[in-house]
Design an enzyme around this catalytic site. Structure first.
Site, PDB file in Angstrom:
ATOM      1  N   CYS A  65     -19.258  12.228 -83.358  1.00 42.08           N
ATOM      2  CA  CYS A  65     -20.397  12.594 -84.206  1.00 42.08           C
ATOM      3  C   CYS A  65     -20.848  11.335 -84.945  1.00 42.08           C
ATOM      4  CB  CYS A  65     -19.954  13.649 -85.217  1.00 42.08           C
ATOM      5  SG  CYS A  65     -18.621  13.019 -86.257  1.00 42.08           S
ATOM      6  N   HIS A 101     -13.014  11.125 -94.110  1.00 43.44           N
ATOM      7  CA  HIS A 101     -12.819  12.442 -94.739  1.00 43.44           C
ATOM      8  C   HIS A 101     -13.103  12.454 -96.229  1.00 43.44           C
ATOM      9  CE1 HIS A 101     -10.176  12.050 -91.210  1.00 43.44           C
ATOM     10  NE2 HIS A 101     -10.808  13.150 -90.893  1.00 43.44           N
ATOM     11  N   CYS A 106     -17.911  10.040 -94.534  1.00 40.90           N
ATOM     12  CA  CYS A 106     -19.118  10.525 -93.856  1.00 40.90           C
ATOM     13  C   CYS A 106     -20.142  10.971 -94.901  1.00 40.90           C
ATOM     14  CB  CYS A 106     -18.781  11.694 -92.934  1.00 40.90           C
ATOM     15  SG  CYS A 106     -20.271  12.391 -92.192  1.00 40.90           S
ATOM     16  N   GLU A 156      -9.947  16.103 -96.491  1.00 42.05           N
ATOM     17  CA  GLU A 156     -11.307  16.300 -97.004  1.00 42.05           C
ATOM     18  C   GLU A 156     -11.293  17.232 -98.221  1.00 42.05           C
ATOM     19  OE1 GLU A 156     -14.399  17.493 -94.164  1.00 42.05           O
ATOM     20  OE2 GLU A 156     -15.357  18.558 -95.821  1.00 42.05           O
ATOM     21  N   THR A 159     -16.312  20.599 -94.107  1.00 41.23           N
ATOM     22  CA  THR A 159     -17.380  20.426 -93.109  1.00 41.23           C
ATOM     23  C   THR A 159     -16.984  20.859 -91.696  1.00 41.23           C
ATOM     24  OG1 THR A 159     -16.627  18.168 -92.741  1.00 41.23           O
ATOM     25  CG2 THR A 159     -18.434  18.463 -94.313  1.00 41.23           C
ATOM     26  N   CYS A 168     -20.883  20.948 -90.965  1.00 40.70           N
ATOM     27  CA  CYS A 168     -21.877  19.964 -90.523  1.00 40.70           C
ATOM     28  C   CYS A 168     -22.464  20.317 -89.154  1.00 40.70           C
ATOM     29  CB  CYS A 168     -21.256  18.570 -90.508  1.00 40.70           C
ATOM     30  SG  CYS A 168     -20.171  18.321 -89.105  1.00 40.70           S
ATOM     31  N   SER A 180      -9.183  18.920 -87.486  1.00 42.79           N
ATOM     32  CA  SER A 180      -9.571  20.296 -87.803  1.00 42.79           C
ATOM     33  C   SER A 180     -10.633  20.812 -86.830  1.00 42.79           C
ATOM     34  CB  SER A 180     -10.094  20.341 -89.240  1.00 42.79           C
ATOM     35  OG  SER A 180     -10.667  21.573 -89.526  1.00 42.79           O
ATOM     36  N   ASN A 181     -11.671  20.006 -86.577  1.00 44.52           N
ATOM     37  CA  ASN A 181     -12.763  20.535 -85.732  1.00 44.52           C
ATOM     38  C   ASN A 181     -12.302  20.731 -84.292  1.00 44.52           C
ATOM     39  OD1 ASN A 181     -14.276  18.373 -83.885  1.00 44.52           O
ATOM     40  ND2 ASN A 181     -13.435  17.317 -85.668  1.00 44.52           N
ATOM     41  N   SER A 183     -14.028  13.512 -83.130  1.00 45.40           N
ATOM     42  CA  SER A 183     -13.423  12.179 -83.313  1.00 45.40           C
ATOM     43  C   SER A 183     -12.907  11.602 -81.991  1.00 45.40           C
ATOM     44  CB  SER A 183     -12.283  12.276 -84.330  1.00 45.40           C
ATOM     45  OG  SER A 183     -11.476  13.393 -84.060  1.00 45.40           O
TER      46      SER A 183
HETATM   47  S1  SF4 Z   1     -17.442  16.093 -88.212  1.00 45.54           S
HETATM   48 FE1  SF4 Z   1     -17.020  15.090 -90.175  1.00 45.54          FE
HETATM   49  S2  SF4 Z   1     -17.478  12.961 -89.801  1.00 45.54           S
HETATM   50 FE2  SF4 Z   1     -18.499  14.113 -88.182  1.00 45.54          FE
HETATM   51  S3  SF4 Z   1     -20.607  14.483 -88.935  1.00 45.54           S
HETATM   52 FE3  SF4 Z   1     -19.325  16.248 -89.456  1.00 45.54          FE
HETATM   53  S4  SF4 Z   1     -18.665  15.790 -91.550  1.00 45.54           S
HETATM   54 FE4  SF4 Z   1     -19.336  13.873 -90.675  1.00 45.54          FE
END
Ligand code: SF4
Length: 327
Positions: free
Chosen positions: A23, A85, A107, A137, A175, A205, A234-235, A278
């Protein structure tokens, strides 16, 4: 002249999700470390993993980055980079006290949540921060206004919340949460606190929601969904959960292609493939090659959004880069 042999059709296919991988915030954070290494030379200290990915951290370590847990591990006067983070204000203070040159790779979309937290705290709101306990975060955001913020770690955490004034409560979030689970948590909070206010704009996000959206599209057609990403991301972990909730028969998280167990593919005809925010795309290509070697040669990319967002490097780094070109 003989025609080149066509790739034999195996009936085994890969549904490749897009958007996937890096991202804008991760790209900026990784570039920050790379540019700092070029500008100031090794070693460069990085507080916490710059982004939650094993491969990225190992690659930067090989170039001269030293990852530490806290500022006190950084020699006085050295350069330290804060991760994507985000950090609590006290971390900047500690850096100042040790005369560190601090570069903030938080970010901008995390910074936005920090600013919301500060604003609502200044207006004396109780802030319910939906997020995972112990995640960096969440620690950083909560550190902006510890007296006003309570953590809500999922729908089951709602019942223990107490607030001073039910007319003056707002929720914010990490996020990188599951969009659906967060909606469920908010719905449960609203049954207890009908006047609960929502954040001024989405805290989850664009990258998190886009990656979950495309996984939901492909999952019902997949025998197995493979998510490339690290366990502390996490994502990435959320993507496996979202795939399973959306109907994938199985879902697995791997850092590298060699971690894929052949047993996962034994009866599969369709494999879904994606990666966390990431994860560099070369790791996904290694998985594609691994799958092709096992007969999954037919690759369909399923695209649900085109991402064009980019963020510029941290001001403090840009200033030094400019000065270096002038000097
Ligand atoms: S995943 Fe985290 S680092 Fe990537 S755009 Fe979303 S908030 Fe920003």
């Amino acid at each position: 002249m003989t025609e080149p042999e066509a790739t034999p059709k195996t009936g085994k296919r890969v549904l490749l999700a897009k958007p996937r991988g890096y991202c804008a915030g991760v790209d900026r954070a990784v570039q920050t470390v790379e540019e700092a290494l070029k500008l100031y030379g090794a070693p460069i200290y990085v507080r916490k993993q710059i982004v939650h990915n094993k491969h990225v951290v190992q690659t930067l370590e090989a170039r001269g980055a030293i990852f530490v847990e806290e500022n006190e591990e950084v020699p006085e006067g050295a350069t330290v980079i804060f991760s994507a983070h985000g950090v609590a204000p006290e971390v900047y203070e500690q850096a100042k006290a040790r005369s560190l040159r601090a570069i903030d790779a938080t970010c901008p979309l995390v910074t936005k949540v920090h600013q919301e937290a500060k604003r609502f705290a200044a207006e004396d709101y109780d802030i319910l921060l939906i997020g995972h306990e112990g995640h960096e975060e969440v620690i950083g955001t909560a550190g902006e206004a510890p007296a006003h913020i309570q953590l809500v770690d999922g729908p089951d955490d709602v019942d223990r919340i107490t607030v001073r004034d039910p007319n003056k409560v707002v929720w914010l979030s990490q996020t990188t949460l599951s969009v659906d689970e967060t909606l469920e948590t908010v719905a449960r909070l609203k049954t207890r606190l009908p006047l609960l206010q929502s954040p001024p704009s989405d805290d989850i996000c664009y990258a998190t929601s886009n990656r979950q959206h495309v996984v939901k599209e492909i999952a019902p057609d997949c025998d197995v969904v493979i998510v490339v990403g690290s366990r502390n991301s996490s994502n990435s972990v959320r993507l496996v959960e979202v795939a399973l909730d959306a109907g994938a028969r199985a879902g697995h998280l791997v850092d590298f292609a060699h971690e894929i167990d052949d047993a996962w593919l034994a009866d599969a005809r369709t494999v879904g493939l994606t990666s966390g925010a990431s994860v560099p795309d070369e790791l996904v290509h290694e998985v594609l090659a691994h799958l092709a070697a096992r007969g999954f040669t037919d690759v369909d990319e399923v695209v649900t959004a085109n991402e064009r967002l980019t963020f510029s490097l941290p001001q403090e780094l840009k200033r030094d880069m400019k000065a270096a070109t002038r000097g």
